[in-house]
Write an enzyme that holds these catalytic residues in place. Structure first.
Site, PDB file in Angstrom:
ATOM      1  CD  GLU A 149     -20.848   2.244 -13.259  1.00 15.33           C
ATOM      2  OE1 GLU A 149     -19.726   2.655 -12.932  1.00 15.33           O
ATOM      3  OE2 GLU A 149     -21.588   2.806 -14.106  1.00 15.33           O
TER       4      GLU A 149
ATOM      5  CB  THR B  70     -22.313 -36.343 -13.512  1.00 13.98           C
ATOM      6  OG1 THR B  70     -23.052 -35.495 -14.373  1.00 13.98           O
ATOM      7  CG2 THR B  70     -21.279 -37.106 -14.296  1.00 13.98           C
TER       8      THR B  70
ATOM      9  CE  LYS C 241     -20.212 -27.691 -14.361  1.00 11.39           C
ATOM     10  NZ  LYS C 241     -21.297 -28.670 -14.607  1.00 11.39           N
TER      11      LYS C 241
ATOM     12  CB  THR D 224     -21.124 -30.307 -11.225  1.00  7.15           C
ATOM     13  OG1 THR D 224     -21.461 -30.537 -12.604  1.00  7.15           O
ATOM     14  CG2 THR D 224     -20.338 -31.476 -10.665  1.00  7.15           C
ATOM     15  CG  ASP D 225     -25.540 -28.699 -14.607  1.00  4.66           C
ATOM     16  OD1 ASP D 225     -24.377 -29.132 -14.718  1.00  4.66           O
ATOM     17  OD2 ASP D 225     -26.380 -28.744 -15.524  1.00  4.66           O
TER      18      ASP D 225
ATOM     19  CE1 TYR E  84     -21.752 -36.595 -18.475  1.00  2.02           C
ATOM     20  CE2 TYR E  84     -23.627 -36.992 -17.020  1.00  2.02           C
ATOM     21  CZ  TYR E  84     -22.566 -36.195 -17.431  1.00  2.02           C
ATOM     22  OH  TYR E  84     -22.328 -35.018 -16.801  1.00  2.02           O
TER      23      TYR E  84
ATOM     24  CB  SER F 286     -27.876 -30.663  -9.876  1.00  2.00           C
ATOM     25  OG  SER F 286     -26.910 -30.063 -10.715  1.00  2.00           O
TER      26      SER F 286
END
Ligand SMILES: NC(=O)C[C@H](N)C(=O)O
Length: 359
Positions: A316, A42, A195, A122-123, A56, A89
């Protein structure tokens, strides 16, 4: 000598001296040499209107446009750019990761490069940051930066992020800190950052652990350092690799019967990260698929879909009996990065468990 000529002489001397100081302070000769490697995202995007912050197009502007859009960069560093890729990304690949890692190591081995800034979507920025945190072989600063708004938007965050990431990459305080992520005036460790918000500028956080530091104005201030081994202290070296072992992630949920594990095993994965419920729990109905996968020598790491907290060994699940690896506090996408690199060294779950406690 009478007083007047002495006064004139003194004023001329002071004028010449101040010119020299001014030139020295600004001269590129004493600014750090920073390489800006662009991958897309971006921060290089474009929106239809000045209020478009979703919907965008990412990965449009080339690296030279990113640099020329922030003329202030010239005041803080000698910058030059290279285009590694031009992708949103979410489309990041092993091929780009290996190309990026090799180029970063090549550049940082040069005496005329003091630090590197990587512009990135940023992904998957947190994944690339952790991958590089484990494979970069230099103490010099490497800073990943992105933005949540395209440069075409009002109050776009990318320009100031890029400017401050460049300052950070040239900062002596940033040496030896591992690969860092800088957005929104916050400095994060590539290992701990994730993120956390789909669409806001304050999205990057290090839950429970916190940032390495912050920017106050144009000054980076550190308050802690990462303890887990990184960069020159790791055993991972990708310089001669042309691909990475396949590792996939499965998400656990109510009524899950292990179909995804079967499919991933059939696809030839060498490792599986299980994003378990709660403290990394595996459902009873998944175990037939789990045991079949292990017969194919697939290494299984127990992580948690919860995202925070520690998945401890033999909590667990009976890790000793099933030879699972407990994922510590790495979220599933980070655990996948470490398991991929671990599998370039060994397929022994006991040795891999040691790596999860070290990196
Ligand atoms: N803010 C961004 O960069 C989001 C974009 N989808 C990317 O990861 O490239």
């Amino acid at each position: 000598m009478t007083r007047k000529p002495l006064l004139v002489l003194t004023m001329v001397f002071l004028f010449v001296f101040s010119l020299q100081v001014a030139c020295f302070a600004e001269s590129p000769a004493n600014l750090p040499h920073i390489k800006i490697l662009a991958t897309g995202g971006t921060i290089a995007g474009s929106g239809a209107t000045s209020s478009t912050t979703i919907g965008y197009t990412a990965a449009v502007a080339p690296v030279d446009a990113l640099i020329s859009n922030v003329p202030e960069l010239k005041k803080v560093a000698n910058v030059s750019g290279e285009q590694i890729s031009q992708i949103a990304s979410e489309n990041m690949t092993n091929e780009v990761w290996l190309k990026l890692a090799k180029r970063v190591n090549q550049l940082l081995a040069q005496n005329d490069v003091d630090g590197i800034v990587i512009t990135h979507g940023t992904d998957t920025l947190e994944e690339t940051a952790y991958f590089l945190n484990l494979v970069v072989k230099s103490e010099k600063p490497v800073v990943l930066v992105g933005s949540m708004r395209p440069p075409t938007a009002m109050s776009a965050d990318g320009m100031l992020n890029l400017y401050r990431a460049t300052i950070l990459a040239g900062s002596k305080d940033a040496i030896g800190k591992g690969v860092m992520v800088m957005l929104n005036d916050t400095i994060h460790s590539g290992r701990d950052v994730t993120k956390t918000i789909t669409d806001r500028v304050d999205t990057f956080k290090a839950p429970e652990i916190g940032p390495l530091g912050f920017f106050t104005g144009d000054k980076p201030v550190f308050y802690r350092a990462a303890l887990r081994k990184h960069t020159t202290a790791t055993e991972f070296d990708v310089m001669s690799l042309s691909d990475l072992p396949r590792v996939d992630i499965v998400y656990h949920y109510a009524n899950n019967t292990g179909t995804a594990i079967e499919a991933i095993a059939q696809a030839g994965a060498k490792g599986i990260v299980h994003a378990g419920t709660g403290n990394g729990s595996i459902g009873k109905a998944e175990y037939p698929a789990v045991e079949a996968a292990q017969k194919q020598d697939i290494v299984i790491v127990r992580s948690a879909r919860v995202g925070n907290g520690i998945v401890a060994r033999n909590g667990e699940a009976n890790d000793d009996k099933y030879n699972f690896v407990a994922g510590d506090n790495l979220n599933p996408q980070k655990a996948r990065i470490l398991l991929m690199l671990a599998l370039t060294k060994t397929a022994d779950p006991k040795l891999i468990q040691e790596m999860f406690w070290k990196y």
